[in-house]
Design a protein around this motif. Structure first.
Motif, PDB file in Angstrom:
ATOM      1  N   LYS A  49      55.695  49.743  27.060  1.00 51.70           N
ATOM      2  CA  LYS A  49      55.204  50.386  25.844  1.00 51.70           C
ATOM      3  C   LYS A  49      54.667  51.763  26.210  1.00 51.70           C
ATOM      4  O   LYS A  49      54.457  52.077  27.383  1.00 51.70           O
ATOM      5  N   VAL A  50      54.420  52.576  25.189  1.00 47.42           N
ATOM      6  CA  VAL A  50      53.900  53.927  25.406  1.00 47.42           C
ATOM      7  C   VAL A  50      52.596  53.878  26.207  1.00 47.42           C
ATOM      8  O   VAL A  50      52.410  54.666  27.135  1.00 47.42           O
ATOM      9  N   ALA A  88      52.773  60.623  26.630  1.00 47.06           N
ATOM     10  CA  ALA A  88      53.616  59.507  27.061  1.00 47.06           C
ATOM     11  C   ALA A  88      54.666  59.201  25.996  1.00 47.06           C
ATOM     12  O   ALA A  88      55.811  58.891  26.328  1.00 47.06           O
ATOM     13  N   TYR A  89      54.290  59.298  24.720  1.00 48.21           N
ATOM     14  CA  TYR A  89      55.241  59.043  23.648  1.00 48.21           C
ATOM     15  C   TYR A  89      56.384  60.058  23.692  1.00 48.21           C
ATOM     16  O   TYR A  89      57.547  59.700  23.496  1.00 48.21           O
ATOM     17  N   LYS A  90      56.070  61.313  24.003  1.00 48.72           N
ATOM     18  CA  LYS A  90      57.112  62.339  24.114  1.00 48.72           C
ATOM     19  C   LYS A  90      58.072  62.005  25.261  1.00 48.72           C
ATOM     20  O   LYS A  90      59.283  62.189  25.144  1.00 48.72           O
ATOM     21  N   ILE A  91      57.530  61.517  26.355  1.00 50.46           N
ATOM     22  CA  ILE A  91      58.363  61.145  27.497  1.00 50.46           C
ATOM     23  C   ILE A  91      59.265  59.968  27.129  1.00 50.46           C
ATOM     24  O   ILE A  91      60.463  59.973  27.426  1.00 50.46           O
ATOM     25  N   VAL A  92      58.698  58.963  26.464  1.00 47.77           N
ATOM     26  CA  VAL A  92      59.486  57.799  26.042  1.00 47.77           C
ATOM     27  C   VAL A  92      60.599  58.246  25.098  1.00 47.77           C
ATOM     28  O   VAL A  92      61.748  57.798  25.225  1.00 47.77           O
ATOM     29  N   LYS A 119      62.031  49.494  31.633  1.00 51.00           N
ATOM     30  CA  LYS A 119      61.163  49.722  32.799  1.00 51.00           C
ATOM     31  C   LYS A 119      61.951  50.241  33.994  1.00 51.00           C
ATOM     32  O   LYS A 119      61.516  51.175  34.673  1.00 51.00           O
ATOM     33  N   GLN A 120      63.113  49.672  34.260  1.00 49.49           N
ATOM     34  CA  GLN A 120      63.911  50.109  35.397  1.00 49.49           C
ATOM     35  C   GLN A 120      64.316  51.575  35.251  1.00 49.49           C
ATOM     36  O   GLN A 120      64.215  52.355  36.196  1.00 49.49           O
ATOM     37  N   GLY A 125      62.352  55.097  41.788  1.00 52.66           N
ATOM     38  CA  GLY A 125      63.551  54.269  41.944  1.00 52.66           C
ATOM     39  C   GLY A 125      63.900  53.947  43.379  1.00 52.66           C
ATOM     40  O   GLY A 125      63.165  53.261  44.080  1.00 52.66           O
ATOM     41  N   GLU A 126      64.993  54.471  43.855  1.00 50.13           N
ATOM     42  CA  GLU A 126      65.482  54.153  45.197  1.00 50.13           C
ATOM     43  C   GLU A 126      64.526  54.586  46.288  1.00 50.13           C
ATOM     44  O   GLU A 126      64.379  53.914  47.289  1.00 50.13           O
ATOM     45  N   LYS A 127      63.863  55.696  46.107  1.00 47.08           N
ATOM     46  CA  LYS A 127      62.919  56.177  47.128  1.00 47.08           C
ATOM     47  C   LYS A 127      61.816  55.175  47.342  1.00 47.08           C
ATOM     48  O   LYS A 127      61.414  54.903  48.463  1.00 47.08           O
TER      49      LYS A 127
END
Length: 64
Positions: free
Chosen positions: A7-8, A22-26, A47-48, A57-59
């Protein structure tokens, strides 16, 4: 099982930012997913995908 969504407020807590930012990023991440043909849910992000785009992620997997 299925995908886990954040969620946001979860995004805000994870990044240490305001809920409005955060909402802008979502919204931005959901737009990217829509462009790739995925179905999105307003106010939530896979989430992934969030972790990959937020440089966890991979890092992160390599560090563990």
């Amino acid at each position: 099982m299925g995908a886990t969504f954040m969620k946001v407020q979860d995004v805000a807590d994870e990044l240490g930012i305001s809920k409005s930012y955060a909402y802008k990023i979502v919204q931005k991440l959901n737009e990217e997913l829509k462009a790739q043909g995925f179905i999105t849910i307003s106010g939530r992000i896979n989430k992934q995908y969030f972790l990959e785009r937020a440089c966890y992620g991979e890092k992160q997997k390599e560090r563990d």
